[in-house]
Each structure stands twice: as structure tokens, then as C-alpha cells.
Enzyme design. Structure first.
Site, PDB file in Angstrom:
ATOM      1  N   GLY A 157      -0.141   5.480  -4.400  1.00 13.74           N
ATOM      2  CA  GLY A 157      -0.778   6.744  -4.787  1.00 13.74           C
ATOM      3  C   GLY A 157      -0.162   7.917  -4.053  1.00 13.74           C
ATOM      4  O   GLY A 157       0.134   8.969  -4.638  1.00 13.74           O
ATOM      5  N   ARG A 158       0.053   7.752  -2.746  1.00 14.07           N
ATOM      6  CA  ARG A 158       0.647   8.833  -1.952  1.00 14.07           C
ATOM      7  C   ARG A 158       2.099   9.078  -2.363  1.00 14.07           C
ATOM      8  O   ARG A 158       2.563  10.214  -2.405  1.00 14.07           O
ATOM      9  CB  ARG A 158       0.547   8.491  -0.452  1.00 14.07           C
ATOM     10  CG  ARG A 158      -0.821   8.800   0.130  1.00 14.07           C
ATOM     11  CD  ARG A 158      -1.040   8.095   1.443  1.00 14.07           C
ATOM     12  NE  ARG A 158      -1.301   6.671   1.252  1.00 14.07           N
ATOM     13  CZ  ARG A 158      -1.215   5.763   2.208  1.00 14.07           C
ATOM     14  NH1 ARG A 158      -0.842   6.125   3.420  1.00 14.07           N
ATOM     15  NH2 ARG A 158      -1.500   4.501   1.954  1.00 14.07           N
TER      16      ARG A 158
ATOM     17  N   ASP B 117       0.827  -1.210   0.000  1.00 15.65           N
ATOM     18  CA  ASP B 117       0.000   0.000   0.000  1.00 15.65           C
ATOM     19  C   ASP B 117       0.863   1.263   0.000  1.00 15.65           C
ATOM     20  O   ASP B 117       1.949   1.284   0.582  1.00 15.65           O
ATOM     21  CB  ASP B 117      -0.915  -0.010   1.232  1.00 15.65           C
ATOM     22  CG  ASP B 117      -2.036   1.010   1.127  1.00 15.65           C
ATOM     23  OD1 ASP B 117      -2.385   1.413   0.000  1.00 15.65           O
ATOM     24  OD2 ASP B 117      -2.573   1.401   2.178  1.00 15.65           O
ATOM     25  N   GLY B 118       0.355   2.308  -0.628  1.00 15.06           N
ATOM     26  CA  GLY B 118       1.018   3.609  -0.568  1.00 15.06           C
ATOM     27  C   GLY B 118       1.515   4.135  -1.907  1.00 15.06           C
ATOM     28  O   GLY B 118       2.168   5.182  -1.963  1.00 15.06           O
TER      29      GLY B 118
ATOM     30  N   ARG C 124      -0.991   8.622 -10.338  1.00 14.16           N
ATOM     31  CA  ARG C 124      -1.119   7.401  -9.526  1.00 14.16           C
ATOM     32  C   ARG C 124      -0.580   6.200 -10.299  1.00 14.16           C
ATOM     33  O   ARG C 124       0.032   5.294  -9.724  1.00 14.16           O
ATOM     34  CB  ARG C 124      -2.576   7.185  -9.113  1.00 14.16           C
ATOM     35  CG  ARG C 124      -3.101   8.250  -8.140  1.00 14.16           C
ATOM     36  CD  ARG C 124      -4.539   7.953  -7.721  1.00 14.16           C
ATOM     37  NE  ARG C 124      -4.640   6.689  -7.017  1.00 14.16           N
ATOM     38  CZ  ARG C 124      -4.431   6.540  -5.700  1.00 14.16           C
ATOM     39  NH1 ARG C 124      -4.142   7.576  -4.936  1.00 14.16           N
ATOM     40  NH2 ARG C 124      -4.533   5.344  -5.144  1.00 14.16           N
TER      41      ARG C 124
ATOM     42  N   HIS D 269       2.049   3.196  -9.194  1.00 10.97           N
ATOM     43  CA  HIS D 269       1.875   1.740  -9.295  1.00 10.97           C
ATOM     44  C   HIS D 269       3.057   1.119 -10.042  1.00 10.97           C
ATOM     45  O   HIS D 269       3.563   0.068  -9.666  1.00 10.97           O
ATOM     46  CB  HIS D 269       0.561   1.404  -9.998  1.00 10.97           C
ATOM     47  CG  HIS D 269      -0.655   1.860  -9.239  1.00 10.97           C
ATOM     48  ND1 HIS D 269      -0.806   1.634  -7.886  1.00 10.97           N
ATOM     49  CD2 HIS D 269      -1.776   2.541  -9.631  1.00 10.97           C
ATOM     50  CE1 HIS D 269      -1.968   2.153  -7.479  1.00 10.97           C
ATOM     51  NE2 HIS D 269      -2.569   2.715  -8.521  1.00 10.97           N
TER      52      HIS D 269
ATOM     53  N   GLU E 292     -12.406  -4.666  -3.659  1.00 10.24           N
ATOM     54  CA  GLU E 292     -12.922  -3.302  -3.497  1.00 10.24           C
ATOM     55  C   GLU E 292     -12.222  -2.298  -4.409  1.00 10.24           C
ATOM     56  O   GLU E 292     -12.763  -1.225  -4.686  1.00 10.24           O
ATOM     57  CB  GLU E 292     -12.777  -2.856  -2.039  1.00 10.24           C
ATOM     58  CG  GLU E 292     -13.713  -3.570  -1.072  1.00 10.24           C
ATOM     59  CD  GLU E 292     -13.349  -5.029  -0.826  1.00 10.24           C
ATOM     60  OE1 GLU E 292     -12.150  -5.384  -0.919  1.00 10.24           O
ATOM     61  OE2 GLU E 292     -14.269  -5.833  -0.561  1.00 10.24           O
TER      62      GLU E 292
ATOM     63  N   LEU F  91      10.263 -20.994  -4.722  1.00  8.32           N
ATOM     64  CA  LEU F  91       9.383 -20.097  -3.970  1.00  8.32           C
ATOM     65  C   LEU F  91       7.984 -20.219  -4.547  1.00  8.32           C
ATOM     66  O   LEU F  91       7.801 -20.237  -5.762  1.00  8.32           O
ATOM     67  CB  LEU F  91       9.861 -18.636  -4.104  1.00  8.32           C
ATOM     68  CG  LEU F  91       8.941 -17.571  -3.507  1.00  8.32           C
ATOM     69  CD1 LEU F  91       8.921 -17.651  -1.983  1.00  8.32           C
ATOM     70  CD2 LEU F  91       9.372 -16.152  -3.938  1.00  8.32           C
TER      71      LEU F  91
HETATM   72  C1  IPE Z   1      -5.303  -2.620   0.110  1.00  3.40           C
HETATM   73  O1  IPE Z   1      -5.011  -1.295  -0.127  1.00  3.40           O
HETATM   74  C2  IPE Z   1      -5.321  -3.393  -1.173  1.00  3.40           C
HETATM   75  C3  IPE Z   1      -4.035  -3.524  -1.851  1.00  3.40           C
HETATM   76  C4  IPE Z   1      -2.882  -3.108  -1.425  1.00  3.40           C
HETATM   77  C5  IPE Z   1      -4.084  -4.201  -3.103  1.00  3.40           C
HETATM   78  P1  IPE Z   1      -6.164  -0.191  -0.245  1.00  3.40           P
HETATM   79  O2  IPE Z   1      -5.480   1.098  -0.458  1.00  3.40           O
HETATM   80  O3  IPE Z   1      -7.158  -0.611  -1.248  1.00  3.40           O
HETATM   81  O4  IPE Z   1      -6.811  -0.278   1.200  1.00  3.40           O
HETATM   82  P2  IPE Z   1      -7.787   0.754   1.920  1.00  3.40           P
HETATM   83  O5  IPE Z   1      -8.841   1.130   0.936  1.00  3.40           O
HETATM   84  O6  IPE Z   1      -6.952   1.942   2.301  1.00  3.40           O
HETATM   85  O7  IPE Z   1      -8.289   0.017   3.122  1.00  3.40           O
HETATM   86  C1  IPE Z   2      -1.715   0.224  -3.268  1.00  2.00           C
HETATM   87  O1  IPE Z   2      -1.466   1.594  -3.333  1.00  2.00           O
HETATM   88  C2  IPE Z   2      -2.007  -0.356  -4.645  1.00  2.00           C
HETATM   89  C3  IPE Z   2      -3.408  -0.751  -4.837  1.00  2.00           C
HETATM   90  C4  IPE Z   2      -4.323  -0.712  -3.922  1.00  2.00           C
HETATM   91  C5  IPE Z   2      -3.787  -1.196  -6.151  1.00  2.00           C
HETATM   92  P1  IPE Z   2      -2.649   2.654  -3.310  1.00  2.00           P
HETATM   93  O2  IPE Z   2      -3.044   2.940  -4.711  1.00  2.00           O
HETATM   94  O3  IPE Z   2      -3.742   2.232  -2.417  1.00  2.00           O
HETATM   95  O4  IPE Z   2      -1.880   3.900  -2.697  1.00  2.00           O
HETATM   96  P2  IPE Z   2      -2.465   4.948  -1.658  1.00  2.00           P
HETATM   97  O5  IPE Z   2      -2.957   4.181  -0.476  1.00  2.00           O
HETATM   98  O6  IPE Z   2      -3.559   5.694  -2.358  1.00  2.00           O
HETATM   99  O7  IPE Z   2      -1.292   5.807  -1.334  1.00  2.00           O
HETATM  100 MG    MG Z   3      -4.075   2.485  -0.429  1.00  2.00          MG
END
Ligand code: IPE
Ligand code: IPE
Ligand code: MG
Length: 244
Positions: free
Chosen positions: A21-22, A18-19, A31, A35, A65, A129
Site C-alpha cells: 500500500g505504501r 508487507d508494504g 493500493r 498488490h 485480520e 520446493l
Molecule cells: C501482515 O501485514 C499481513 C500480510 C502481509 C499478509 P499487515 O499490513 O496486515 O500487518 P499490520 O496490520 O500492519 O500489523
Molecule cells: C501487504 O501490504 C499486503 C497485505 C497485507 C494483503 P499492505 O497492503 O499491508 O501494505 P501497507 O502496509 O499498507 O503499505
Molecule cells: Mg501492511
């Protein structure tokens, strides 16, 4: 001490990546660029696992989701998955990695489904693995489809409801046959499950880090392993019981 001789190594590590986008927003990038940058730590984790002798790695790449994100972001992610598979599968195969996808694959575009099937087939005999990529995956979806399999068996008379055990339900889940998930790593600072492996995380140790996924390094993976090695896993028993 070589890494493979290390004590208390998890057999199965799961990662919520996660993270992205930020990370991108902080650089004024799209974004989609975030990725894409997230592919680097994926390679690092695979490398760390094969090097240290971890048997299984399960990566959360796209949740049930996540379909509700803007269509353009979903499309860019799907293209990235196809591109990444095309580019990485030969090397993963050469490293002895078996790649499998978990999740509702029928919901993916045919183009991606084709790449997935080919990647799974190509690496099926590998054992260095076990890499699972969770795509269109939700823990609730996983449990629901396992329940549906049991319901079918009951309806056909092949199974009695009283013969449904935890083991039988577990055998219908996506991670059946793999070691239990020992350690969950979540980057990006949130401390939640976000519908990842609801059943399989029952006794996993949890490691949360504020590091955004594209910045995740081998050193941080090592820190997570050290954190894991320092935990006393009691599985419901007392400390004294575990010590004896
Ligand atoms: C969880 O991240 C799903 C993945 C990393 C693929 P999200 O960014 O979707 O989670 P929420 O919405 O903040 O809970
Ligand atoms: C995780 O990064 C990747 C997916 C959920 C596909 P995010 O896209 O959720 O990044 P943030 O949480 O917005 O920073
Ligand atoms: Mg996220």
C-alpha cells in the site's frame, strides 16, 4: 562457491510480504496496483529458493485480520489471487514446486477455493520446493483449529488429555510435516508478527527490512540468507555447549 553448497542455509523461510500500500501511495497509484506489483518479488523468492536448495517457503499473503480492510481492497486482492494462480500455476508446476494453501479456506469465495484445490492437486507430487501460501491465515486460528481436533479426540475417548504432547498439538497445525521455520523475513519496516505463525516461529531467526515488498529483490533475499548464516542459534543452550 555455488549457492547449494552454502553453509547454514535455512531449510524453511517464511515471509511477511508487507508494504504494498505504501509503495503504491508513494507513486500515486491505487493500493490494488501495489498488490499487483507484489507478484514480482513472489516469483523472485520462489526462484531464489529453488536455486539455492531451500526446501520450504511460506508466504503471508492475506491475514485473518485483513478481512477488515475496505471491501473494495479485499475484492481486488481476491481477484488478484485467482488471476495469479491461473497465470503462474503451470510454471510453478514445471519448476517442481508443490503449492499448498494454509488458512481458513472455507472463508474464501468458491471460485478461489476451486483454483486452490486444483493448484494443490496439480502440484501435489512435486518436491523441488514446498511453497505454502497463507491466505485468510492467522496463527491464533491455526492453534485454535489444532486444539479443536485434539478436543474431538478426547471427547470421543480416543485420546486422554494427559497424552497431549507438543508433538501431537504440532501435528494438527497447518505446517505439520515441514521442516521448522528457520528464518522469518518481514518487509515494510514493521517489526511485529501480525498473527502469523505463532507456534512455528518459536526459534526462527528474524530479519526485518524497511524495503517495501514490491521493491524486494534477489539481492535482498541473499542479504537475509547471509544474516541467517551469521547467527549463532543456541536453542536455549550456552555458547560453550553449542561449540562442543
Ligand atoms: C501482515 O501485514 C499481513 C500480510 C502481509 C499478509 P499487515 O499490513 O496486515 O500487518 P499490520 O496490520 O500492519 O500489523
Ligand atoms: C501487504 O501490504 C499486503 C497485505 C497485507 C494483503 P499492505 O497492503 O499491508 O501494505 P501497507 O502496509 O499498507 O503499505
Ligand atoms: Mg501492511
Amino acid at each position: 562457491m555455488v549457492a547449494s553448497a552454502r553453509k547454514n542455509l535455512p531449510r524453511h523461510v517464511a515471509v511477511t510480504m508487507d508494504g504494498n500500500g505504501r509503495w503504491a501511495a508513494a507513486r500515486g497509484e491505487t493500493r490494488a496496483a501495489g498488490h499487483r506489483a507484489g507478484l514480482v518479488p513472489v516469483r523472485i523468492c520462489v526462484e531464489e529458493c529453488t536455486r539455492s536448495g531451500i526446501e520450504a517457503l511460506t508466504l503471508f499473503a492475506f491475514s485473518s485480520e485483513n478481512w477488515s480492510r475496505p471491501a473494495a481492497e479485499v475484492a481486488s486482492l481476491m481477484s488478484l489471487f485467482v488471476e495469479a494462480l491461473d497465470r503462474e500455476i503451470a510454471e510453478l508446476g514445471a519448476k517442481g514446486v508443490r503449492v499448498r494453501f494454509i488458512g481458513a479456506r472455507q472463508s474464501l469465495a468458491m471460485r478461489l477455493q476451486g483454483r486452490i484445490a486444483a493448484a494443490e492437486q496439480r502440484t501435489a507430487a512435486n518436491r523441488a520446493l514446498h511453497l505454502q501460501i497463507a491466505l485468510s491465515y492467522g496463527g491464533r486460528w491455526d492453534l485454535t483449529q489444532a486444539a479443536r481436533k485434539l478436543a474431538r479426540e478426547c471427547a470421543s475417548g480416543a485420546l486422554r488429555p494427559e497424552d497431549i504432547t507438543e508433538a501431537r498439538l504440532g501435528s494438527g497445525l497447518e505446517l505439520a510435516g515441514l521442516p521448522e521455520v528457520d528464518l522469518l523475513i518481514r518487509t515494510g519496516g514493521e517489526q511485529r508478527i501480525s498473527n502469523f505463525l505463532l507456534w512455528d516461529l518459536a526459534y526462527a531467526e528474524l530479519y526485518f527490512t524497511p524495503t517495501l515488498w514490491p521493491d524486494f529483490t534477489a539481492q535482498e533475499f541473499e542479504r537475509a540468507l547471509e544474516y541467517f548464516a551469521g547467527r549463532e542459534r543456541r536453542f536455549g543452550q550456552t555458547q560453550a555447549q553449542r561449540a562442543s
